[in-house]
Enzyme design. Structure first.
Site, PDB file in Angstrom:
ATOM      1  N   ASP A 431       7.230   2.479  -5.278  1.00 13.08           N
ATOM      2  CA  ASP A 431       6.705   1.340  -4.964  1.00 13.08           C
ATOM      3  C   ASP A 431       6.720   0.730  -3.894  1.00 13.08           C
ATOM      4  O   ASP A 431       7.142   1.209  -2.817  1.00 13.08           O
ATOM      5  CB  ASP A 431       7.351   0.638  -6.241  1.00 13.08           C
ATOM      6  CG  ASP A 431       6.665  -0.786  -6.476  1.00 13.08           C
ATOM      7  OD1 ASP A 431       5.407  -0.664  -6.352  1.00 13.08           O
ATOM      8  OD2 ASP A 431       7.317  -1.578  -7.139  1.00 13.08           O
ATOM      9  N   GLU A 434       2.015   0.485   0.059  1.00  6.64           N
ATOM     10  CA  GLU A 434       0.777   0.216   0.413  1.00  6.64           C
ATOM     11  C   GLU A 434       0.689   0.592   2.251  1.00  6.64           C
ATOM     12  O   GLU A 434      -0.633   0.899   2.538  1.00  6.64           O
ATOM     13  CB  GLU A 434       0.099  -1.138   0.109  1.00  6.64           C
ATOM     14  CG  GLU A 434      -0.023  -1.168  -1.344  1.00  6.64           C
ATOM     15  CD  GLU A 434       1.092  -1.362  -2.129  1.00  6.64           C
ATOM     16  OE1 GLU A 434       1.032  -0.614  -3.340  1.00  6.64           O
ATOM     17  OE2 GLU A 434       1.998  -1.905  -1.689  1.00  6.64           O
ATOM     18  N   ASP A 527       0.729  -4.304 -11.274  1.00  8.22           N
ATOM     19  CA  ASP A 527       1.276  -5.579 -11.930  1.00  8.22           C
ATOM     20  C   ASP A 527       0.112  -6.390 -12.699  1.00  8.22           C
ATOM     21  O   ASP A 527      -0.365  -7.100 -12.078  1.00  8.22           O
ATOM     22  CB  ASP A 527       1.702  -6.324 -10.861  1.00  8.22           C
ATOM     23  CG  ASP A 527       3.052  -5.847 -10.242  1.00  8.22           C
ATOM     24  OD1 ASP A 527       3.517  -4.923 -10.564  1.00  8.22           O
ATOM     25  OD2 ASP A 527       3.486  -6.353  -9.123  1.00  8.22           O
TER      26      ASP A 527
END
Length: 874
Positions: A431, A434, A527
């Site tokens: 997670d 990016e 999310d």
């Protein structure tokens, strides 16, 4: 106008034309500004064409050197294969950044008869026109009368088609399946699910996927991939698709089609087929952010057994970490002794543990993981001095692994190996990759040397916003500016290497992705919100990820952010259990949304939904295996199966296909107990009962959608789907491997049906490469007025079942059976005889026949070496 910077003007007007509603420029007005590159050389051969082009500014326009125009272009048009063309455009005089690793190496095979390239003429403005020969339709046109620019940090081009198109793809974002006309940012951002309608910059999310599928007004399709990792904008117009990027080169692949499914298969053939999914990964998963301690986690695990609900994997978010540091356990709330006991008990019950691992490594002198990366120097380097660049994420000031560093893989797999001795995990959830940053750029330093103030063009907001400083430096002098959107891809590849070293199929779920990520991992949609609109958007998200070559995907079931309710969660359970990746997960502070959290309606619906997925697990595993074998999509738009039906494209999320033969109509609206639903023109049967669907003039039928209850699933005439009998009692997918098989046979108008099943150990990474699997074909056919035949034949027999696995076929259920069956005979290569089923049932009202075999009748084996023929005498 004489003082205007011409290349900048052309590109600005290019973007204006794509967003004419915002800026007031029409396509006709923009067409006056022509391509400033003139062809100086053309060389053709059997493999393609090489072209040289030179920038020539109009005499009345001044072009300052600061504009950094690339004046000499080297262009290669390569005939990759009969259905794919690649063209690259780069600086003829200087090397430029080009994306590595995303595309597996291949050998071009040359052009076939499915496309033709128009002549490129020396002395004329640069023009590339490619026509699909099967319908003489232009599928790519770099129009010389339209804007085109090639600056160092500002490159723009478009495919001007001249006819109406509907465009899909260009991720990652929350949007309708068919994109609205407008502009779309592509740049990896940690951004919580804004809805993107094409009119608001920076509505992009975690990934950059610059692939699109275009469908024309005749419902023929083609596709394009702009292989570029820099921040960019994609423009979707009524008759064009364009790109404007901040660096790199133009590296464009054109996929000829002509049907949507053809384009997707042609794209997957380029980027590589997705990794195999572990058998257990297709089961039911539970997580939440906000587990207070290991006792709470253990209580949730126990509740699944208490409520007699299946469960295959428990996940824990960052709650388990010590001060949010990767590869650690909180000694107070998740002490190792208690944690080890919980994991041991979990695995003894045939269940798995999946922890989260974040991208940022805490910069702390006492943190062994951070220190172990200093000597091999595996971190991205600061733009300001020779130390690791930093950002701020959950553990505070953090550093980030440089995936271009040759030492990075060994560092990462070493940390995972140590972590596994601490936690005994079965999969990894990566997670924040990016990579996300809670501040803009590097803390303690002034704004980056590269910002929206120094760049001639910025797609949306500043590239440093919530990002590592883009002036940071990777191994070999590579700038973060060029590779920011590749961080998640690099982390995924390194994590894959860990599982590969164990000879295990990787169970990796990533948030950020790039072209080719599906070769290594699955993905979730991030999310999302506990809202009805996001229930529907989840279908679009999975369609997009499937197109991008990431078929193992899912959305957080019942929603991540905000509070769900019993009705919404019930509907989401019905739908989400049919995602390839099915996980319930929500945010800290939100209400609990476990299957038992709201009452009997949710509990009963959840039990039905999970067990429906388990009954179809062999169908899912077979479909996903075949996608890994040959590309394509398992969870897909019905339009891909029926490409001549525009209604299926215009209403794509109201129904979807699960592999071959099954169509699903989810309930996506509150307060609904039934709906008149559209079907493709075909024979359809209720999957659960076998009743034939009587469609009205509009190809629709009313479907009951009461709660609690199952989601409407229908099987297409002509298909055979294997189901697993133990789904009603199993509490995990390992138990399902001991299940007998029921064959559901849905006959078409010719009284025929076909199906497949794939059997392997469900774990080994080399099942495909080593042919360690068995593939069975089922074929049911009408022979004469008194006899039908079911042929069961392996096409590959590379897997021998473990003792007790899938022991026999227990039932054969035939939909569309117009007459009762009286006798059943079988024939193999070794012996033949009469079967004596326990029951031979026929319902003339529903036209359903059931052949129920006893457990002692282990004659119909799924992995027999030779053909098995079953004759049904009417």
């Amino acid at each position: 106008m004489a003082k205007t910077k011409v290349a900048f003007l052309c590109l600005v007007l290019l973007s204006f034309s794509y967003a004419s509603n915002d800026y007031g420029f029409s396509e006709e007005e923009v067409s006056a500004f022509t391509n400033p590159y003139v062809v100086t050389s053309v060389v053709s051969n059997t493999g393609g064409v090489t072209v040289q082009a030179q920038y020539q500014a109009p005499a009345d326009l001044e072009t300052p050197a600061s504009e950094q125009i690339i004046t000499n272009l080297a262009i290669t048009i390569q005939y990759d294969n009969p259905y794919r063309v690649r063209f690259t455009m780069t600086d003829a005089n200087n090397a430029r950044w080009q994306v590595p690793n995303a595309i597996p190496s291949y050998t071009p095979s040359g052009a076939g008869s499915f496309y033709s390239l128009a002549p490129i003429v020396v002395g004329q403005p640069l023009s590339i026109k490619i026509t699909r020969t099967t319908d003489n339709k232009v599928v790519f046109f770099l129009n010389p009368s339209q804007p085109f620019g090639y600056n160092n940090q500002d490159i723009g081009f478009a495919n001007w088609l001249g006819y109406p198109i509907k465009v899909m793809g260009l991720g990652e974002r929350i949007s309708s399946f068919v994109l609205a006309q407008g502009s779309y940012t592509l740049y990896a951002r940690d951004r919580g699910s804004p809805i993107d309608t094409g009119d608001t910059p920076d509505s992009n999310m975690y990934s950059s996927q610059p692939f699109y599928l275009a469908v024309d007004n005749q419902l023929a399709a083609h596709g394009g991939l702009f292989l570029n990792s820099n921040a960019m904008t994609a423009f979707v117009g009524s008759n064009f698709v364009g790109f404007r990027t901040t660096g790199g080169i133009i590296d464009f692949f054109l996929f000829i089609g002509p049907q949507p499914a053809d384009v997707i298969n042609q794209y997957h053939d380029l980027i590589g087929y997705p990794t195999l999914v572990p058998w257990w990964g297709l089961g039911w998963h539970q997580c939440r952010y906000g587990f207070q301690n290991i006792s709470v986690v253990s209580s949730v695990t126990t509740s699944y057994t208490t409520y007699n609900l299946p469960l295959d994997a428990m996940w824990i978010d960052i709650d388990y970490m010590n001060q949010y540091q990767d590869f650690t356990l909180d000694p107070v709330n998740f002490p190792q002794a208690s944690f080890t006991t919980w994991v041991t008990n979990l695995k003894a019950a045939n269940k798995h543990f999946v922890p989260i691992v974040d991208a940022g490594i805490a910069q702390s002198a006492g943190y062994s993981v951070y220190n172990s990366g200093l000597n091999p120097n595996v971190y991205i380097t600061s733009a300001y001095k020779n130390v690791p660049t930093t950002g701020v994420v959950w553990p505070g000031v953090s550093v980030f692994v440089d995936w271009f560093n040759p030492n990075a893989n060994a560092f990462w797999t070493g940390q995972l190996t140590k972590f596994n001795t601490l936690t005994s995990f079965s999969g990894i959830w990566i997670d924040m990759n990016e990579a996300s940053n809670f501040v803009n750029g590097e803390p303690g330093h002034p704004p980056s040397q590269i910002t929206n103030l120094t760049m001639p063009y910025t797609p949306g907001q500043d590239v440093n916003d919530n990002s590592i400083d883009v002036a940071s430096i990777h191994y070999g002098g590579i700038l973060e500016y060029n590779v920011h959107s590749l961080f998640g891809f690099g982390e995924t590849m390194a994590t894959y290497q860990y599982f590969k070293g164990l000879n295990l199929r990787p169970f990796i779920i990533t948030r950020s992705s790039f072209v080719g990520t599906g070769r290594y991992a699955g993905k979730w949609t991030g999310d999302n919100f506990s809202q009805w609109s996001f229930l529907a958007y989840s279908i679009t998200g999975l369609f997009d990820l499937g197109m991008f070559g990431i078929p193992f995907a899912g959305a957080d079931i019942c929603g991540f952010q905000g509070n769900t309710n019993e009705e919404l969660c019930s509907r989401w359970m019905q739908l989400g259990t049919l995602y390839p990746f099915s996980r319930n997960h929500n945010a800290k502070g939100s209400v609990d949304q476990y299957p038992w959290s709201f009452g009997s309606t949710l509990l009963q619906t959840s039990n039905i939904a999970i067990r429906t997925k388990y009954s179809l697990l062999l169908h899912f595993a077979t479909g996903m295996f075949r996608v890994s074998l040959m590309g394509g999509m398992h969870f897909r738009p019905a339009f891909f199966d029926y490409p001549n039906d525009i209604n299926l494209l215009n209403n794509a999320t109201s129904h979807f296909m699960l592999g071959e033969g099954l169509i699903v109509h989810p309930c996506l609206w509150p307060g609904v107990t039934g709906s008149t639903s559209y079907f493709p023109y075909d024979l359809w049967y209720d999957f659960y009962q076998g009743t034939y669907m009587q469609l009205n003039y509009y190809n629709s039928a009313y479907l009951n959608m009461t709660l609690p209850g199952p989601i409407p699933i229908h099987i297409k005439g002509g298909y055979i789907v294997p189901t697993l009998d133990n789904s009603n009692t199993a509490l995990d997918t390992i138990s399902l491997r001991k299940s007998p098989i029921t064959l559901v046979v849905a006959l078409n108008g010719a009284f025929q049906a076909d199906g497949h099943a794939v059997f392997d150990d469900g774990l080994s990474i080399n099942s495909l490469s080593g042919n360690l699997y068995t593939m069975i074909n089922y074929h049911y056919q009408y022979v004469n007025a008194t006899t039908d035949t079911l042929i069961i034949q392996p096409t590959i027999s590379g897997y021998t079942r473990a003792n007790g696995e899938f022991p026999y076929i227990s039932n054969i259920i035939i939909y569309g059976c117009v007459e009762g069956i009286r006798n059943v005979f079988y024939t193999t290569t070794a012996f033949s005889g009469q079967l004596n089923p326990v029951f031979l049932l026929w319902n003339p009202n529903t036209s359903v026949c059931k052949i129920i075999l006893s457990s002692s009748r282990q004659l119909v084996l799924p992995d027999m070496a030779g053909q098995l023929t079953i004759n049904f005498y009417l």
